[in-house]
Design a protein around this motif. Structure first.
Motif, PDB file in Angstrom:
ATOM      1  N   CYS A 125      -5.791   1.015   7.170  1.00 49.56           N
ATOM      2  CA  CYS A 125      -4.766   1.973   7.512  1.00 49.56           C
ATOM      3  C   CYS A 125      -4.728   2.215   9.072  1.00 49.56           C
ATOM      4  O   CYS A 125      -3.768   2.675   9.538  1.00 49.56           O
ATOM      5  CB  CYS A 125      -4.677   3.439   6.896  1.00 49.56           C
ATOM      6  SG  CYS A 125      -6.247   3.220   5.852  1.00 49.56           S
ATOM      7  N   CYS A 175      -4.794   2.639  -0.895  1.00 52.68           N
ATOM      8  CA  CYS A 175      -5.327   2.423   0.399  1.00 52.68           C
ATOM      9  C   CYS A 175      -6.026   0.981   0.285  1.00 52.68           C
ATOM     10  O   CYS A 175      -7.098   0.700  -0.449  1.00 52.68           O
ATOM     11  CB  CYS A 175      -6.037   3.382   0.895  1.00 52.68           C
ATOM     12  SG  CYS A 175      -6.819   3.103   2.409  1.00 52.68           S
ATOM     13  N   LEU A 176      -5.886  -0.065   1.125  1.00 50.45           N
ATOM     14  CA  LEU A 176      -6.486  -1.212   1.208  1.00 50.45           C
ATOM     15  C   LEU A 176      -7.461  -1.194   2.311  1.00 50.45           C
ATOM     16  O   LEU A 176      -8.248  -2.106   2.751  1.00 50.45           O
ATOM     17  CB  LEU A 176      -5.753  -2.360   1.355  1.00 50.45           C
ATOM     18  CG  LEU A 176      -4.608  -2.499   0.359  1.00 50.45           C
ATOM     19  CD1 LEU A 176      -3.390  -3.151   0.774  1.00 50.45           C
ATOM     20  CD2 LEU A 176      -5.368  -3.240  -0.689  1.00 50.45           C
ATOM     21  N   CYS A 187       0.730  -1.304   0.064  1.00 46.06           N
ATOM     22  CA  CYS A 187      -0.040  -0.114  -0.102  1.00 46.06           C
ATOM     23  C   CYS A 187       1.002   1.261   0.037  1.00 46.06           C
ATOM     24  O   CYS A 187       1.618   1.409   0.979  1.00 46.06           O
ATOM     25  CB  CYS A 187      -1.106  -0.128   1.134  1.00 46.06           C
ATOM     26  SG  CYS A 187      -1.622   1.639   1.446  1.00 46.06           S
ATOM     27  N   CYS A 245      -0.313   4.936   5.215  1.00 39.53           N
ATOM     28  CA  CYS A 245       0.864   4.133   5.401  1.00 39.53           C
ATOM     29  C   CYS A 245       2.207   4.698   5.287  1.00 39.53           C
ATOM     30  O   CYS A 245       2.900   4.447   5.756  1.00 39.53           O
ATOM     31  CB  CYS A 245       0.532   3.107   4.467  1.00 39.53           C
ATOM     32  SG  CYS A 245      -0.705   1.813   4.971  1.00 39.53           S
TER      33      CYS A 245
HETATM   34  S1  FES Z   1      -3.187   3.883   3.542  1.00 38.64           S
HETATM   35 FE1  FES Z   1      -2.466   1.799   3.515  1.00 38.64          FE
HETATM   36  S2  FES Z   1      -4.130   0.690   4.026  1.00 38.64           S
HETATM   37 FE2  FES Z   1      -5.145   2.609   3.961  1.00 38.64          FE
END
Ligand code: FES
Ligand SMILES: Cc1cc2nc3c(=O)[nH]c(=O)nc-3n(C[C@H](O)[C@H](O)[C@H](O)COP(=O)(O)O)c2cc1C
Ligand code: SF4
Lengths: 553, 163
Positions: free
Chosen positions: B130, B126-127, B85, B90
């Motif tokens: 976070c 993003c998964l 990510c 992150c």
């Molecule tokens: S910013 Fe990495 S999972 Fe949301």
């Protein structure tokens, strides 16, 4: 609703069962009865809580203490100390911050404080999401019963309008008004869509609602369908959210079995069918017209608007699109009334907002608080302050395209109108809180990289502008830029805002403009002095991995 | 070692199963592609042919759809797919260092598959986990709060036992 002093959940996924969760459950039942606590404490099994490293888990609410791994012989101490005497048994707690290998469920109630107000997360983390009975016991489907029994579609819409509920998907559009548009639109066939694409970086509130309280969304969508005159609905869930999809799938089957969904709901002549549609990895599909294209089996490329989905949506038919959090407010409002809803939040933005707190703070995660609370309050009270030894530098509110705000704006009340007056966006509710080790140029570069990768490529200002801005930011982080480049960045941002077809391009420049407004000296240091004040940028030419072509496929 | 082309029968079975589950209508195209991609690891040309035939969707549309979405791949991927990510939440809590460590250990760049066919490394936005960033996903396993010095140990879990 029957209230319990405490709720105890036991993990019951296959691994936990293998490690004796059933025996732990039996032993808990016996011990709770031995202390005469059976009427004060509820005990239930939940499926996958995650934390397989510490299975089987026992979680005690409202304190949200996670114990694990728990064996039957630990149960006596646990009940006597925690449930009877009210003392946390530190020795039995699951190790914190342990790498888990599988995070299916993050505690929605971690760090719950009295001032926190829960409407949409009222049940998440408290009930067993796989049990429709649990939902029903906690007022579930009561609003639907009331609506179908006592209210005309127009009454439902008028109650929502009075409540002042505004969309939580980003734009803050009045929900009742949108429902009215769809109900008034011509057409025998109409659709209701729940936007659960949730791909805004830093946002996972919708996932907690879907995973923790799936029936609330089914109930809300059924009410919406009745109000606007739709017979078909879709929940568009982002492809990565497999647990949410599975839970929702099972919840739909249950709701159909019980007659809350499907043909002749509650024995009336109103019928509504609900389908789950999985996304496949594309941020742009959160934009409502791209989402509709995606359901139609096409690439998620936003349509030109107008016409709006309220009149020309899915298959060209009138379509209501609402965000998960928006919908989750609906049953509570109809059960308790618009006046009740106005007792939370501010006059123009009633109710609560779910925020995700992220970054360099002590507590990260989700919090639901009344509209109008300030960022400073959230950081101090709910995020428990900045990480040790660090101080607040900036926050980005609302996700990637959100505003970057300096400490001077920390006391602005967070509601739609105060924020828009201050030129700040509330967006999806993501709060990325950064300390002074964060370099603003590096941050801007990461954000523009996101837009560059996620741009659908339909229009030039967006496709080329985000790429150009990313390249310039990269040269700044390498100490290779000139002051003229900053003017180019501002020009690119203004072109993006004015000439892009959809919200992605239109807001991609927001963080850039903010950074140049509030942190210009720091940016200029990279150019004039070839120094990165935060010590993040390497300031020498080298090929950064992110510069290589990304696979968007 | 490269991944052998998948047997035609296996492909047909995967398509059959997905079409049966979702129904042969155009609004189920993306869910069907999702299932087939998940079962086979990617979308081979003969799978797209079959889906095109069953759903009566022009092949051109299938190609544009399968190249648009990040979760679809028209090329075989490595035995294990590592997703990193790269979004801001992150990134600011240590993602940069984790990325450097991943590159170091895997010795391939983003979008590449290792010569032995074991690893594919992809960057992703993003998964939705976070709260515990930095985050990497290997196959279906999500790792949160990852530190650079844990990468070696995490990767080792996959090189040994799994098939
Ligand atoms: S910013 Fe990495 S999972 Fe949301
Ligand atoms: C690029 C982009 C991404 C979006 N992503 C989402 C999303 O993930 N979830 C969402 O509910 N709305 C998202 N929206 C907003 C939707 O277009 C739409 O306004 C919203 O779903 C309406 O619901 P609401 O009225 O309940 O807020 C996005 C908009 C844009 C421009
Ligand atoms: S603004 Fe960007 S994302 Fe939106 S339609 Fe244009 S190219 Fe696509």
């Amino acid at each position: 609703m029957k209230t319990y002093r405490a709720m105890v959940l036991v993990s019951n996924d296959p691994l936990s069962i293998e490690r004796g969760s059933q025996q732990v459950y039996t032993k808990l039942t016996e011990e709770i009865a031995a202390y005469g606590l059976q009427d004060e404490i509820s005990l239930s099994m939940v499926s996958d809580i995650g934390r397989h490293d510490a299975a089987p888990l026992v979680i005690v609410y409202p304190d949200a203490v996670i114990y694990g791994p728990i064996a039957p012989e630990n149960v006596h101490t646990l009940v006597e100390e925690h449930l009877y005497k009210g003392r946390v048994v530190a020795g039995l707690q699951a190790p914190l911050k342990e790498m888990t290998g599988r995070i299916a469920w993050l505690s929605a109630r971690k760090g719950t404080l009295p001032a926190e107000q829960r409407i949409v997360l009222e049940r998440a983390g408290l009930i067993d999401p796989e049990s429709i009975e649990d939902y029903i016991i906690h007022d579930g489907y009561a609003a639907l019963g009331k609506v179908l029994g006592e209210m005309k579609p127009a009454d439902v819409i008028s109650e929502l309008e009075k409540s002042g509920l505004r969309g939580r998907g980003g734009a803050g559009f009045p929900t009742g008004t949108k429902w009215k548009f769809v109900s008034k639109a011509d057409g025998a066939q109409k659709y209701v869509i729940c936007n659960a694409d949730e791909s805004e970086p830093g946002t996972f509130k919708d996932r907690l609602i879907l995973e923790g309280d799936p029936h609330s969304i089914i109930e809300a969508m059924t009410i919406a369908a009745y109000a606007v005159g739709a017979s078909e609905g879709y929940i568009y869930i982002r492809g990565e959210y497999t647990l949410a999809q599975e839970r929702m799938h099972r919840a739909i089957i249950k709701a159909e079995e019980m007659g809350f969904l499907g043909d002749q709901i509650f024995g009336t002549d109103f019928s509504f069918n609900l389908h789950i549609h999985s996304g496949a990895g594309a941020y742009i599909c959160g934009e409502e017209t791209a989402l509709i294209e995606s359901i139609e089996g096409k690439p998620g490329i936003p349509r030109a608007r107008p016409p709006f989905p309220t009149t020309h949506g899915l298959w060209g038919k009138p379509t209501l699109v609402n965000n998960v959090e928006t919908l989750a407010n609906v049953p509570a409002i109809l059960r308790r009334g618009a006046a009740w809803y106005h007792s939370f939040g501010t006059p123009s933005s009633p109710g609560t907002k779910v925020y995700t707190m992220l970054g360099n703070v002590n507590v990260t995660g989700v919090v639901e608080v009344p509209m109008g609370i300030t960022l400073r309050e959230i950081i101090a009270i709910y995020a428990k302050g900045m990480k040790k030894g660090s101080s607040f530098k900036l926050a980005q509110t609302g996700g990637s395209s959100g505003s970057v705000i300096p400490s001077s704006l920390q006391d602005t009340p967070m509601d739609f109108d105060s924020f828009s007056k201050a030129g700040v966006s509330l967006g999806s509710g993501a709060l990325l809180i950064c300390d002074e080790d964060t370099c603003v140029v590096d941050l801007a570069k990461v954000l523009l990289n996101f837009f560059r990768v996620e741009s659908c490529g339909k229009c030039n200002p967006c496709r080329i502008g985000t790429q150009r801005a990313f390249e310039i930011l990269t040269t700044i982080t390498e100490g290779q830029a000139t002051l003229n480049d900053l003017d180019t960045l501002l020009e690119l941002s203004s072109n993006l805002a004015m000439m892009s077809n959809c919200g992605l391009g239109q807001t991609a420049g927001t963080p850039l403009v903010d950074i140049l407004k509030y942190f210009r000296a720091e940016v200029e240091a990279h150019i004039r002095l070839k120094v990165c004040p935060a010590g993040v940028c390497t300031m020498k030419p080298h090929v950064h991995p992110e510069e290589k072509v990304h696979q968007h496929a | 070692m490269t991944i052998a082309t998948i047997d035609g029968k296996v492909v047909l079975e995967a398509v059959n199963k997905a079409v049966e589950e979702h129904g042969a209508t155009i609004d189920e195209l993306i869910p069907i592609l999702n299932d087939v991609n998940r079962t086979l690891g990617y979308l081979p040309a003969n799978a797209l042919d079959e889906i095109s035939r069953r759903l009566r969707v022009p092949k051109s549309q299938l190609f544009s759809v399968s190249s648009f979405y990040r979760m679809f791949s028209t090329k075989p991927r490595g035995k294990h797919v590592v997703q990193f990510c790269e979004s801001a939440p992150c990134h600011v809590v240590g993602g940069r260092q984790v990325w450097a460590s991943l590159l170091d250990h895997l010795k391939i760049g983003p979008g590449e598959t290792s010569p032995d066919g074991n690893w594919t490394l992809i960057t992703t936005s993003c998964l939705g986990v976070c709260g515990v960033g930095p985050v990497i996903i290997i196959d279906d396993d999500i790792y949160g709060n990852v530190a650079p010095d844990q990468i070696a140990e995490i990767l080792a879990r996959y090189s040994e036992t799994r098939e």
